[in-house]
Write a protein that holds these residues in place. Structure first.
Motif, PDB file in Angstrom:
ATOM      1  N   VAL A 168       0.844  -1.197   0.000  1.00  0.00           N
ATOM      2  CA  VAL A 168       0.000   0.000   0.000  1.00  0.00           C
ATOM      3  C   VAL A 168       0.879   1.247   0.000  1.00  0.00           C
ATOM      4  O   VAL A 168       2.053   1.202   0.345  1.00  0.00           O
ATOM      5  CB  VAL A 168      -0.944  -0.009   1.212  1.00  0.00           C
ATOM      6  N   GLU A 169       0.301   2.358  -0.408  1.00  0.00           N
ATOM      7  CA  GLU A 169       1.087   3.583  -0.570  1.00  0.00           C
ATOM      8  C   GLU A 169       1.746   4.016   0.735  1.00  0.00           C
ATOM      9  O   GLU A 169       2.908   4.439   0.759  1.00  0.00           O
ATOM     10  CB  GLU A 169       0.209   4.708  -1.115  1.00  0.00           C
ATOM     11  N   ALA A 179      11.874   1.936  -5.537  1.00  0.00           N
ATOM     12  CA  ALA A 179      10.606   1.965  -6.257  1.00  0.00           C
ATOM     13  C   ALA A 179       9.650   2.955  -5.594  1.00  0.00           C
ATOM     14  O   ALA A 179       9.718   3.194  -4.389  1.00  0.00           O
ATOM     15  CB  ALA A 179       9.981   0.578  -6.284  1.00  0.00           C
ATOM     16  N   LYS A 180       8.765   3.532  -6.392  1.00  0.00           N
ATOM     17  CA  LYS A 180       7.803   4.507  -5.908  1.00  0.00           C
ATOM     18  C   LYS A 180       6.388   4.073  -6.277  1.00  0.00           C
ATOM     19  O   LYS A 180       6.131   3.662  -7.411  1.00  0.00           O
ATOM     20  CB  LYS A 180       8.080   5.894  -6.509  1.00  0.00           C
ATOM     21  N   GLY A 209       1.883  -4.577   7.636  1.00  0.00           N
ATOM     22  CA  GLY A 209       1.484  -3.450   8.474  1.00  0.00           C
ATOM     23  C   GLY A 209       0.342  -2.614   7.920  1.00  0.00           C
ATOM     24  O   GLY A 209      -0.051  -1.615   8.531  1.00  0.00           O
ATOM     25  N   GLU A 210      -0.208  -3.033   6.785  1.00  0.00           N
ATOM     26  CA  GLU A 210      -1.325  -2.307   6.182  1.00  0.00           C
ATOM     27  C   GLU A 210      -2.610  -2.578   6.959  1.00  0.00           C
ATOM     28  O   GLU A 210      -2.679  -3.515   7.742  1.00  0.00           O
ATOM     29  CB  GLU A 210      -1.508  -2.723   4.712  1.00  0.00           C
ATOM     30  N   THR A 218      -5.765   0.695  -2.408  1.00  0.00           N
ATOM     31  CA  THR A 218      -4.849   0.223  -3.437  1.00  0.00           C
ATOM     32  C   THR A 218      -5.621  -0.359  -4.615  1.00  0.00           C
ATOM     33  O   THR A 218      -5.275  -0.129  -5.783  1.00  0.00           O
ATOM     34  CB  THR A 218      -3.875  -0.828  -2.862  1.00  0.00           C
ATOM     35  N   MET A 219      -6.676  -1.122  -4.310  1.00  0.00           N
ATOM     36  CA  MET A 219      -7.539  -1.626  -5.380  1.00  0.00           C
ATOM     37  C   MET A 219      -8.105  -0.480  -6.211  1.00  0.00           C
ATOM     38  O   MET A 219      -8.090  -0.519  -7.451  1.00  0.00           O
ATOM     39  CB  MET A 219      -8.701  -2.429  -4.789  1.00  0.00           C
ATOM     40  N   ASP A 220      -8.596   0.546  -5.528  1.00  0.00           N
ATOM     41  CA  ASP A 220      -9.166   1.694  -6.231  1.00  0.00           C
ATOM     42  C   ASP A 220      -8.109   2.387  -7.090  1.00  0.00           C
ATOM     43  O   ASP A 220      -8.389   2.804  -8.222  1.00  0.00           O
ATOM     44  CB  ASP A 220      -9.761   2.688  -5.229  1.00  0.00           C
TER      45      ASP A 220
END
Length: 291
Positions: A168-169, A179-180, A209-210, A218-220
């Motif tokens: 997740v972000e 990586a970003k 930890g998400e 993340t799906m969206d």
């Protein structure tokens, strides 16, 4: 939804080891052709099942990665290998296995100007020449955001363009090296824009930890860039030097996430504790093209 407190691996993560003739033959073939597989290098939990069924994910561009992501078991350092004969050896192995769907990935090669894109393209073309009826999936690094490198791979016309968002972000900078999160989304969006007929795919691992809302976001985000296929699996700590597992998700939670993904419009969602990016990849490509 709550996740199980970290103690020891739960029952549903127990792996059945299968080392029959197919497994032994595949292992010997990889050694004799001097090939690497992500199955071995990344310590994939499905290696025995997949190799027993004569499926494998080829890892090109050597076995040393220029990045040091905190979840990944692949060796890191300064690569010395750039073997222009490797694409032909991969194609020979795929032909010998009589594969219907070939998955090709690589280490990150930030030391190369094109990130290894030319070797990817050569591998796709070599496979097509020997196995014209097989589909080819590539799982590529981000090429540090270089569009020309991405175009080189797309020009070789893979059947599936896969690039993993991984996490997740909120946790991306801690989990992934160099990586970003937004750059990964941009790559998937750019791929769809440059080659709209090639389905895109991405993967996320859970347990670092998400929280539940992070996963849904993340799906969206992936659907916002029109990603077609998503795979979701449980993170397993490969060594004490890697990130610890924060939580184990239950099979029921993975099933719920599959439903959430399909509701959001993915063509296919593969979701389960032992799911990895290329797990049941042939079924995924069929599903994507039928939707």
């Amino acid at each position: 939804m709550a996740t199980q407190p970290i103690e020891r691996k739960p029952e549903w993560l127990k792996i059945k080891l299968t080392t029959g003739e197919n497994y032994k033959e595949l292992k010997n073939m990889m050694r004799t052709k001097t090939l690497h597989t992500v199955c071995e290098e990344a310590k994939c939990p499905n290696i025995h099942e997949c190799w027993a069924n004569r499926t494998a994910t080829f890892m090109i561009l050597g076995d040393i990665c220029t990045r040091a992501c905190r979840f990944c078991a692949v060796k890191t350092g300064l690569p010395t290998e750039l073997d222009w004969q490797e694409p032909e050896r991969v194609a020979e192995a795929a032909e010998q296995m009589n594969l219907r769907h070939v998955v090709v990935t690589s280490v990150a090669r930030d030391d190369l100007q094109d990130g290894g894109a030319a070797i990817f393209a050569a591998t796709i073309r070599a496979i097509r020449k020997r196995l014209p009826m097989a589909s080819v999936e590539v799982l590529i690094p981000d090429f540090q955001g270089d569009q020309a490198s991405l175009q080189v791979v797309l020009d070789a016309k893979p059947d599936i363009m896969n690039h993993n968002i991984e996490t997740v972000e909120r946790l991306s900078d801690r989990v992934r090296s160099k990586a970003k999160y937004r750059r990964s989304l941009e790559l998937l969006q750019r791929s769809k824009r440059l080659a709209p007929g090639i389905p895109t795919k991405s993967s996320i691992m859970l347990g670092v930890g998400e929280d539940w809302s992070d996963i849904l976001q993340t799906m969206d985000d992936l659907r916002e860039v029109d990603c077609d296929i998503m795979t979701i699996g449980q993170y397993l700590q490969p060594s004490l030097q890697h990130l610890p597992v924060k939580a184990y998700y239950t099979p029921e939670q993975f099933a719920t996430l599959k439903e959430e993904g399909m509701k959001r419009g993915f063509r296919h969602v593969e979701s389960g504790p032992l799911v990895r990016s290329s797990y049941h990849a042939h079924e995924q490509v069929q599903s994507a093209h039928q939707s």
